[in-house]
Design a protein around this motif. Structure first.
Motif, PDB file in Angstrom:
ATOM      1  N   ILE A 214      33.000  40.015  50.994  1.00 13.83           N
ATOM      2  CA  ILE A 214      32.468  40.279  52.320  1.00 13.83           C
ATOM      3  C   ILE A 214      31.100  39.627  52.488  1.00 13.83           C
ATOM      4  CG2 ILE A 214      33.711  42.468  52.505  1.00 13.83           C
ATOM      5  CD1 ILE A 214      31.062  43.900  51.879  1.00 13.83           C
ATOM      6  N   GLU A 215      30.691  39.511  53.743  1.00 12.96           N
ATOM      7  CA  GLU A 215      29.332  39.086  54.037  1.00 12.96           C
ATOM      8  C   GLU A 215      28.425  40.312  54.070  1.00 12.96           C
ATOM      9  OE1 GLU A 215      28.738  36.358  57.265  1.00 12.96           O
ATOM     10  OE2 GLU A 215      30.853  35.745  57.234  1.00 12.96           O
ATOM     11  N   PRO A 216      27.152  40.146  53.760  1.00 14.24           N
ATOM     12  CA  PRO A 216      26.223  41.283  53.840  1.00 14.24           C
ATOM     13  C   PRO A 216      26.253  41.897  55.243  1.00 14.24           C
ATOM     14  CG  PRO A 216      25.189  39.448  52.709  1.00 14.24           C
ATOM     15  CD  PRO A 216      26.491  38.926  53.244  1.00 14.24           C
ATOM     16  N   GLY A 217      26.253  43.208  55.277  1.00 17.99           N
ATOM     17  CA  GLY A 217      26.299  43.922  56.543  1.00 17.99           C
ATOM     18  C   GLY A 217      27.676  44.426  56.903  1.00 17.99           C
ATOM     19  N   ALA A 218      28.717  43.875  56.287  1.00 16.81           N
ATOM     20  CA  ALA A 218      30.067  44.372  56.540  1.00 16.81           C
ATOM     21  C   ALA A 218      30.206  45.778  55.975  1.00 16.81           C
ATOM     22  CB  ALA A 218      31.101  43.443  55.911  1.00 16.81           C
ATOM     23  N   PRO A 219      30.915  46.663  56.673  1.00 12.77           N
ATOM     24  CA  PRO A 219      30.988  48.062  56.241  1.00 12.77           C
ATOM     25  C   PRO A 219      31.794  48.239  54.947  1.00 12.77           C
ATOM     26  CG  PRO A 219      32.456  47.668  58.099  1.00 12.77           C
ATOM     27  CD  PRO A 219      31.649  46.429  57.931  1.00 12.77           C
ATOM     28  N   VAL A 220      31.255  49.044  54.059  1.00 11.25           N
ATOM     29  CA  VAL A 220      31.923  49.454  52.824  1.00 11.25           C
ATOM     30  C   VAL A 220      31.586  50.918  52.610  1.00 11.25           C
ATOM     31  CG1 VAL A 220      32.209  49.087  50.340  1.00 11.25           C
ATOM     32  CG2 VAL A 220      31.649  47.156  51.815  1.00 11.25           C
ATOM     33  N   SER A 221      32.549  51.711  52.161  1.00 11.11           N
ATOM     34  CA  SER A 221      32.243  53.130  51.950  1.00 11.11           C
ATOM     35  C   SER A 221      33.034  53.682  50.786  1.00 11.11           C
ATOM     36  CB  SER A 221      32.548  53.942  53.212  1.00 11.11           C
ATOM     37  OG  SER A 221      33.917  53.858  53.536  1.00 11.11           O
TER      38      SER A 221
END
Length: 352
Positions: A214-221
């Motif tokens: 992913i690119e920085p800022g994409a949501p991950v949880s």
């Protein structure tokens, strides 16, 4: 012997230096390959890392491999001729940290290429015999040298405490981030998310273990662990925020001396936050991972240089798509491919 020497102010020159003599308990190693670390480039470009300042001539390089050519008093002659990966540190065995097995935290540590201790960008070095780890013939000189950054990845994933079926978010797809991804995959982690701003590095991440890129800022949880290999404050904050309750955050990347962190998230989720400083007791694991094929270090080498081109090697990280540069102290000029690198002693033996 020939050595690449860094001077205060950033100038580098290849000079003649005396071949060191192995002292009691030491071995003398003819250096075959040296990986370039970001800390080496940092010393060249900025002249210091924290309190460690280049205020006198310094030989860089701490990711190294070679062949034992002589031994000091107390070491068996049978070790001569062994190919080894160098663990580039000399702790004080009497310190309380060393006695607890945490020798990487020894306050009296002498570490290669950390002022004022010279490193391995030269033809010969000495090290304590127990820090010269035998490698089998199936391990290339490049891979033997890169046991050092692989050890950082092993230390980080051990701190992250992830294994079979777990998930981890890694910030940064540079060499250390990719080492962490490979170690995580070998440990049985099934979800390995890598966040990286550079498109070329994102493209490479899948080869080295990432299951999501992913690119920085994409949501991950709700990941079990977060490993920062970027040193970027925004990445650290986002990574901590992505952790499940009681998750673990491991800081590896060198960035700012101070950061503003989401304390409420850390408290309310009981996040475990820790750092990684080098490594201890990692080389047997590193060699086992390489020989079993669970990690691929040779594929990470994207630039090969001779000793006279050491400065170009130190700037290779600025080339798009670059992952890892390796310098061969036995060569003067750069080489174009792995086929052009100097043959190891084992390979020389096969040719005779």
């Amino acid at each position: 012997m020939r050595a690449s020497v860094l001077y205060p102010g950033g100038e580098m020159a290849v000079e003649e230096r005396p071949v060191p003599d192995p002292g009691p308990g030491d071995v003398l190693i003819r250096v075959s390959a040296v990986g370039v670390c970001g800390s080496d480039a940092h010393y060249v470009r900025h002249g210091r890392i924290g309190n460690h300042v280049v205020d006198a001539p310094l030989i860089l390089g701490h990711e190294a491999a070679g062949t034992i050519v002589a031994v000091g008093p107390g070491i068996a002659q049978s070790r001569i001729g062994r190919r080894v990966s160098i663990e580039p540190q000399t702790p004080d065995p009497t310190s309380s940290e060393s006695r607890r097995g945490l020798y990487n935290l020894c306050p009296h540590m002498r570490f290669f290429a950390t002022p004022p201790i010279d490193g391995a960008l030269c033809e010969y070095v000495t090290i304590g015999a127990s820090f010269a780890h035998d490698v089998p013939d199936t391990v290339s000189d490049d891979a033997a040298a890169l046991c050092e950054p692989l050890s950082v990845g092993i230390a980080a994933i051990r701190k992250a405490a992830v294994g079979m079926g777990d998930s981890v978010l890694i910030a940064g797809a540079g060499p250390i981030g990719l080492m962490c991804a490979q170690v995580a995959r070998a440990a049985g982690v099934t979800r390995i998310v890598i966040s990286e701003p550079d498109p070329a590095r994102r493209a490479a991440a899948g080869q080295f273990g990432a299951t999501e890129i992913i690119e920085p800022g994409a949501p991950v949880s709700s990941v079990d662990a977060f490993v920062d290999a970027s040193g970027v404050e925004a990445a650290v904050v986002a990574g901590i925020s992505a952790l499940r309750p009681a998750g673990r955050a491991v800081l590896v990347g060198m960035g700012a001396d101070a950061m503003t962190l989401p304390v409420t998230v850390i408290q309310n989720r009981e996040i475990v936050l820790t750092g990684v400083f080098r490594y201890a007791n990692t080389w047997p694991t590193a060699i086992s991972l390489i020989t079993s094929g669970r990690v691929d270090l040779d594929a990470m080498v994207t630039g090969r240089f001779g000793l006279d081109d050491a400065r170009a090697a130190l700037d290779a990280d600025r080339t798009p798509g670059s992952i890892k540069a390796v310098i061969y102290p036995g060569l003067s000029r750069s080489v174009s491919s792995s086929a052009d690198r100097p043959a190891s002693d084992t390979e020389k033996g096969r040719d005779t």
